[in-house]
Design a protein around this motif. Sequence first.
Motif, PDB file in Angstrom:
ATOM      1  N   LYS A   1       0.812  -1.216   0.000  1.00  0.00           N
ATOM      2  CA  LYS A   1       0.000   0.000   0.000  1.00  0.00           C
ATOM      3  C   LYS A   1       0.848   1.271   0.000  1.00  0.00           C
ATOM      4  O   LYS A   1       0.304   2.380   0.047  1.00  0.00           O
ATOM      5  N   TYR A   2       2.167   1.136  -0.040  1.00  0.00           N
ATOM      6  CA  TYR A   2       3.033   2.314  -0.047  1.00  0.00           C
ATOM      7  C   TYR A   2       2.753   3.140  -1.303  1.00  0.00           C
ATOM      8  O   TYR A   2       2.780   2.610  -2.421  1.00  0.00           O
ATOM      9  N   PRO A   3       2.456   4.444  -1.182  1.00  0.00           N
ATOM     10  CA  PRO A   3       2.017   5.245  -2.324  1.00  0.00           C
ATOM     11  C   PRO A   3       2.974   5.263  -3.516  1.00  0.00           C
ATOM     12  O   PRO A   3       2.533   5.314  -4.665  1.00  0.00           O
ATOM     13  N   SER A   4       4.267   5.211  -3.259  1.00  0.00           N
ATOM     14  CA  SER A   4       5.220   5.244  -4.368  1.00  0.00           C
ATOM     15  C   SER A   4       5.098   4.027  -5.272  1.00  0.00           C
ATOM     16  O   SER A   4       5.478   4.071  -6.446  1.00  0.00           O
ATOM     17  N   LEU A   5       4.583   2.913  -4.735  1.00  0.00           N
ATOM     18  CA  LEU A   5       4.429   1.713  -5.546  1.00  0.00           C
ATOM     19  C   LEU A   5       3.409   1.954  -6.653  1.00  0.00           C
ATOM     20  O   LEU A   5       3.587   1.480  -7.787  1.00  0.00           O
TER      21      LEU A   5
END
Length: 439
Positions: A424-428
């Motif tokens: 869920k990390y936004p950069s992904l």
Amino acid sequence: MQTGLEQACARLGLGTPDEAKRLTGGATMESWRFNAGGKDYVLRRAPSMAFMTERPFGHATEAAIIEAARKKGVTAPRIAGVLEESDGLGSGFIMEALPGTPDPRAIQSMDAPRQILVEAAGDLARIHSLGAGDLPDDVPVMEYAEAVANLRQQFEDAGGDRPIIALGLRWLMDNLPGPVEPVLNHGDFRLGNLLAEDSHLTGVLDWELAHFGDWHEDLAFGCMAVWRFGGYQHPALGLGSLEDYFSAYEGAGGRTVDPARFRFWTVYRTVWWALGCLKMASYWRSGEDRMLERVVISRRTSEQELDLLLLLEEDAPEDERGQSIAAPEAPKAQGEATSGEIATAISEWLATIKDRMEGHDRFQLAVARNALGMIARDDALMPVEGDAELAEALLQGEIDLASPGLLAELREMAFAKLSADVPKYPSLAVARRQWIGDD
């Protein structure tokens, strides 16, 4: 714990404390909130004395820095007193509690986040106005080349097998800026260490990393993707634009901002935090601190590896940047339950007892569920952990982002690892759009 706190409060004339409650968060230090004599206080202390051995200064100096900043008009807490050995609480200090919340998402959802950004920029300018004469003698001065060399040593000590971190270290060595007149850096100026209430900044916390250095380092750290807490589209502290942040900082008396130096320190601090995350596992293995959060934070290294690649890949040739990659796919499980499925089952059971927990225990339950999720995704995706040979070639400059196919290989490595660690990390999602073409 409570006996020592009562002794410390009596010595400092604060009155008898009620039962202290552990606050959530804090990657290194513990924070405990309590009331004494009708006032709310926070005890900040090290989880063990071993945590203080590598630090350039102790809690007495940190407390003095905070007091000096408060006198300069920074929204810093008033220090009530520093712990003594006779208190039996280890190393730390007691400060008055400030109003407001440190919760990044709560701050981001306030009515006027840009106002908080402007006030934070003003506080940072005031911090940077503090001189050596205002502070204890043991506040360190950063020497850039030495700092990069220390990161390289940390990398080697951690196994030296992470190619993307090696790429970042090589870039830092090749792009080291010239020195500037050093200013006091807070060292950890970001959401999570700022308090806000009703769209106003109410506190600046966690000064343990303070040092003299380049003001761009302080500006860059809070703008890293990891500290935007979901506000990826707001690069300045997750609250607004870099243009507004820099303008407010310079308007409040801060130094002129140089974009090239800002980029250097963004890369530097991304490598720094990647290695800091990696080191958390060693604290747990050594027994210095067996808290569950240590091992989970160690797996956040992959967040920084992906962010680092996003930062550096703009230097790659256009034809290399144009190559897409395939997203990793989990094979369909058959037969008896896999280790990952067992981890998922335990996580689902823990969710059923979440409402019976409160305070720090509830926070630790959430950390435990995150850890079980990592195990489940590891089992399914089987990401590659490291490649010492590739890392060494990058560190030595034998290959770089102009080498055919290298960028695609690093992208696949970073994407697979972060998909297992923190999907869920936004950069992904940003990488998915840029590297795969998916929305």
